[in-house]
Structure formats: C-alpha cells, structure tokens
Motif scaffolding. Structure first.
Motif, short mmCIF file in Angstrom:
data_model
loop_
_atom_site.label_atom_id
_atom_site.label_comp_id
_atom_site.label_asym_id
_atom_site.label_seq_id
_atom_site.Cartn_x
_atom_site.Cartn_y
_atom_site.Cartn_z
N ALA A 139 35.48 55.13 20.43
CA ALA A 139 34.77 56.34 20.83
C ALA A 139 35.30 56.92 22.13
O ALA A 139 35.37 58.15 22.30
N ALA A 140 35.66 56.06 23.09
CA ALA A 140 35.95 56.55 24.43
C ALA A 140 37.23 56.01 25.05
O ALA A 140 37.52 56.33 26.21
N GLY A 141 37.98 55.19 24.33
CA GLY A 141 39.25 54.70 24.83
C GLY A 141 39.14 53.47 25.71
O GLY A 141 38.04 53.06 26.11
N LEU A 142 40.28 52.89 26.03
CA LEU A 142 40.31 51.66 26.83
C LEU A 142 39.83 51.88 28.26
O LEU A 142 39.32 50.95 28.89
N THR A 143 39.97 53.09 28.77
CA THR A 143 39.49 53.34 30.13
C THR A 143 37.99 53.11 30.23
O THR A 143 37.49 52.76 31.31
N SER A 144 37.26 53.26 29.13
CA SER A 144 35.80 53.12 29.18
C SER A 144 35.35 51.68 29.38
O SER A 144 34.20 51.44 29.77
N ILE A 145 36.23 50.71 29.12
CA ILE A 145 35.85 49.30 29.31
C ILE A 145 36.54 48.68 30.52
O ILE A 145 36.31 47.51 30.83
N ALA A 146 37.37 49.45 31.21
CA ALA A 146 38.20 48.87 32.26
C ALA A 146 37.37 48.32 33.42
O ALA A 146 37.64 47.22 33.92
N GLY A 147 36.36 49.06 33.87
CA GLY A 147 35.56 48.60 35.00
C GLY A 147 34.87 47.27 34.73
O GLY A 147 35.04 46.30 35.50
N PRO A 148 34.06 47.17 33.68
CA PRO A 148 33.42 45.89 33.37
C PRO A 148 34.43 44.77 33.10
O PRO A 148 34.16 43.60 33.42
N THR A 149 35.59 45.10 32.54
CA THR A 149 36.60 44.07 32.28
C THR A 149 37.12 43.48 33.59
O THR A 149 37.29 42.26 33.70
N MET A 150 37.36 44.32 34.58
CA MET A 150 37.83 43.80 35.87
C MET A 150 36.80 42.87 36.50
O MET A 150 37.15 41.87 37.14
N ALA A 157 35.88 38.63 45.56
CA ALA A 157 36.80 38.63 46.70
C ALA A 157 38.14 39.28 46.33
O ALA A 157 38.74 40.01 47.13
N PHE A 158 38.63 39.01 45.13
CA PHE A 158 39.91 39.58 44.71
C PHE A 158 39.79 41.08 44.51
O PHE A 158 40.70 41.84 44.86
N ARG A 159 38.64 41.53 43.98
CA ARG A 159 38.45 42.96 43.71
C ARG A 159 38.14 43.75 44.96
O ARG A 159 38.31 44.99 44.98
N ALA A 160 37.69 43.08 46.01
CA ALA A 160 37.15 43.79 47.17
C ALA A 160 38.17 44.71 47.82
O ALA A 160 37.82 45.77 48.34
N ASN A 161 39.43 44.32 47.85
CA ASN A 161 40.44 45.15 48.51
C ASN A 161 41.31 45.91 47.51
O ASN A 161 42.42 46.34 47.85
N GLY A 162 40.83 46.05 46.29
CA GLY A 162 41.55 46.85 45.30
C GLY A 162 42.73 46.18 44.65
O GLY A 162 43.53 46.84 43.96
N ARG A 163 42.85 44.86 44.79
CA ARG A 163 44.00 44.17 44.21
C ARG A 163 43.97 44.18 42.69
O ARG A 163 44.97 43.87 42.04
N ASP A 164 42.82 44.49 42.11
CA ASP A 164 42.73 44.55 40.65
C ASP A 164 43.27 45.86 40.08
O ASP A 164 43.40 45.99 38.86
N GLY A 165 43.62 46.81 40.95
CA GLY A 165 44.06 48.12 40.46
C GLY A 165 45.22 48.08 39.49
O GLY A 165 45.16 48.69 38.41
N PRO A 166 46.32 47.37 39.79
CA PRO A 166 47.44 47.34 38.84
C PRO A 166 47.05 46.72 37.50
O PRO A 166 47.57 47.12 36.45
N TRP A 167 46.16 45.75 37.54
CA TRP A 167 45.76 45.07 36.29
C TRP A 167 44.84 45.96 35.47
O TRP A 167 44.90 45.93 34.23
N ARG A 168 44.04 46.78 36.16
CA ARG A 168 43.25 47.76 35.44
C ARG A 168 44.15 48.76 34.73
O ARG A 168 43.95 49.09 33.56
N ARG A 169 45.19 49.22 35.43
CA ARG A 169 46.11 50.16 34.80
C ARG A 169 46.88 49.51 33.65
O ARG A 169 47.16 50.16 32.63
N MET A 170 47.23 48.22 33.81
CA MET A 170 47.89 47.52 32.71
C MET A 170 47.00 47.51 31.47
O MET A 170 47.48 47.79 30.35
N LEU A 171 45.73 47.19 31.65
CA LEU A 171 44.79 47.19 30.53
C LEU A 171 44.71 48.57 29.89
O LEU A 171 44.79 48.71 28.67
N GLU A 172 44.54 49.59 30.71
CA GLU A 172 44.34 50.94 30.19
C GLU A 172 45.55 51.46 29.43
O GLU A 172 45.42 52.32 28.55
N ARG A 173 46.74 50.92 29.74
CA ARG A 173 47.97 51.40 29.11
C ARG A 173 48.40 50.56 27.91
O ARG A 173 49.44 50.85 27.30
#
Length: 262
Positions: A139-150, A157-173
C-alpha cells in the motif's frame, strides 16, 4: 563484481581471501545486502576465504517473480557453494540468513561443517504479522516501515546520533518485490522439527536489545539443538555485525577455532 547463475536466478556475491583458506559463507538479514558484513570482516582471523552474497530479490541479485520459500533460498546458497566447488564450509546466517542456514544444514549437510545462527530462530513471528507487513508495503512502500524497522534493528544508543541513516536508506532501496517474497518465506517457515535433528556444531547468538528476534526467542532455538552454544551480546540490537562488529566477530572466531576452521 561477481555473479553466478544458480537455480534459475543470478546471484551477486563477493569472494575474498586465499582460495585454499577455510571457507566461511555469510548470509545477511532481510532488507540488507552483503555490505552488512563490511565492519565485521576486518575483525576475523587472517587466512579465511570469505563468501558473501545477496539473496534473491536483494541487493544486486536477481529476483524471480512470485513467492519463494526458505528451502528455496537455502538451495540458492547450496547452488552457489557448488558453483564455487566448496563444501564443509562454516555458514554464518543473520536473521533470515539464520533460517537459510538451518535449512541448508538440514537438507545439504555435506556442505556445512558448522553453523552460526545469529539473531534468528527456527520460527520468527506469527504469519499474520508478516501478512500485515506485506499489505502495508504494497500500500505504501518500504519507506512506510523504515522507522519501526530501525527501532527493531538497532539500540537507542546507536540510533541517537543518526548512525542508522545509511541502513534505513539501504532498506528503502531494496527491491520491493524481493523483500515481500522473503517476508512470505519467513511467514511460512517453521524449522523447529528440522533443527532438533541437526547433528553438527552450532553457535547461536542473540543481541540483548534485539527488537526483532529477542533473546528469549533465539535461546529457544538454541535449546532445540543438541550441544549448541549460546551467547548474548550486551547492548546489541538485531544487526550486531553493524553495531558491535568486534564483539560479534569474537564469538564467531571462537566458534571457528572450536571446530578447527581457522
């Protein structure tokens, strides 16, 4: 860039280390590609032949239309090993890669000398949970699950400084159809009977803060396997090879030493 055509699909893989070194195959998690192991590999012993690959529908591998099963994904791994003329490898599987490893060891035992099941279990979640996720993605694409997946993948602690950003983009792509097909494979998988019959060295690893496969679930699978070793990485989420690569590699290395694979 290396590819192999096995089971009617082109698989992208990486092959590094001495050709005659003890071989270790790595199978990555849902929504990632073979780069998920990049930070872990430098912490492994020298002299290993390291095989990584993108499962069908992920990364640079091809996806065949329609659903797939864990057994089919395991047959892909077996086909790649045979393409490389490898047997008696140590197999390290993360998340869905752990399910693939369990099926591979159960059905292609001649190819596997030892199995590492990391952040995985013989059965992961309820089928309806996976069907709900598939419906949301359609219905809404992989971006719609990216936040809860991270949140499930990584510790606060790992997410606090945005280190999950590249992995979120990997998932979305990731290719959406390939991701959905692997979701269906997990939904249909129940390997509890099969893993209880395994008779090879097994190391099971959990992350203390894993929101996808909590330690109690992972330990439940370890308890099914005769003589399996179990370890928990403090502070780690679902992807310890990214979040705690040295600690993750240390457990894998001790296992390889225990089975004489270094």
């Amino acid at each position: 860039m290396l590819t192999a055509h096995v089971n009617n699909v082109d698989l992208h893989y990486a092959d590094q280390g001495p050709p005659n070194g003890p071989a270790v195959m790595f199978s990555n998690s849902l929504g990632t590609d073979l780069r998920v192991w990049d930070a872990l590999i430098p912490h492994l012993p020298a002299g290993l032949r390291i095989i990584r690959y993108d499962k069908r529908g992920h990364g640079l591998s091809e996806h065949c239309p329609g659903p797939c099963s864990i057994d089919q994904l395991a047959d892909d791994a077996a086909g790649l090993l045979r393409h490389l003329n490898l047997s008696r490898v140590a197999f390290v599987g993360l998340s869905i890669g752990g399910l693939i490893g369990q099926s591979l060891a159960a059905r292609h035992g001649d190819l596997v000398a030892g199995l590492v099941i990391s952040n995985s279990a013989a059965q992961i979640g309820e089928a309806q949970m996976w069907q709900d996720r598939i419906a949301q993605i359609r219905a809404a694409g992989l971006t719609s699950i990216a936040g809860p997946t991270m949140q499930r993948w990584f510790s606060p602690a790992f997410r606090a400084n945005g280190r999950d950003g590249p992995w979120r983009r990997m998932l979305e792509r990731q290719p959406q159809d390939g991701y959905i097909a692997c979701c269906q494979a997990i939904a249909d998988a129940d390997l509890r009977d099969a893993v209880a019959r395994l008779r090879l060295p097994v190391q099971v690893i959990a992350g203390a803060l894993d929101g996808a496969t909590p330690p109690v679930l992972v330990q439940g699978t370890a308890d099914l396997i005769p003589d399996a070793e179990y370890a928990v990485i403090p502070g780690a989420g679902h992807i310890p090879c990214v979040e705690c690569p040295a600690e993750h590699a240390a457990i894998i290395t001790r296992f390889l030493e225990r089975i004489g694979h270094v």
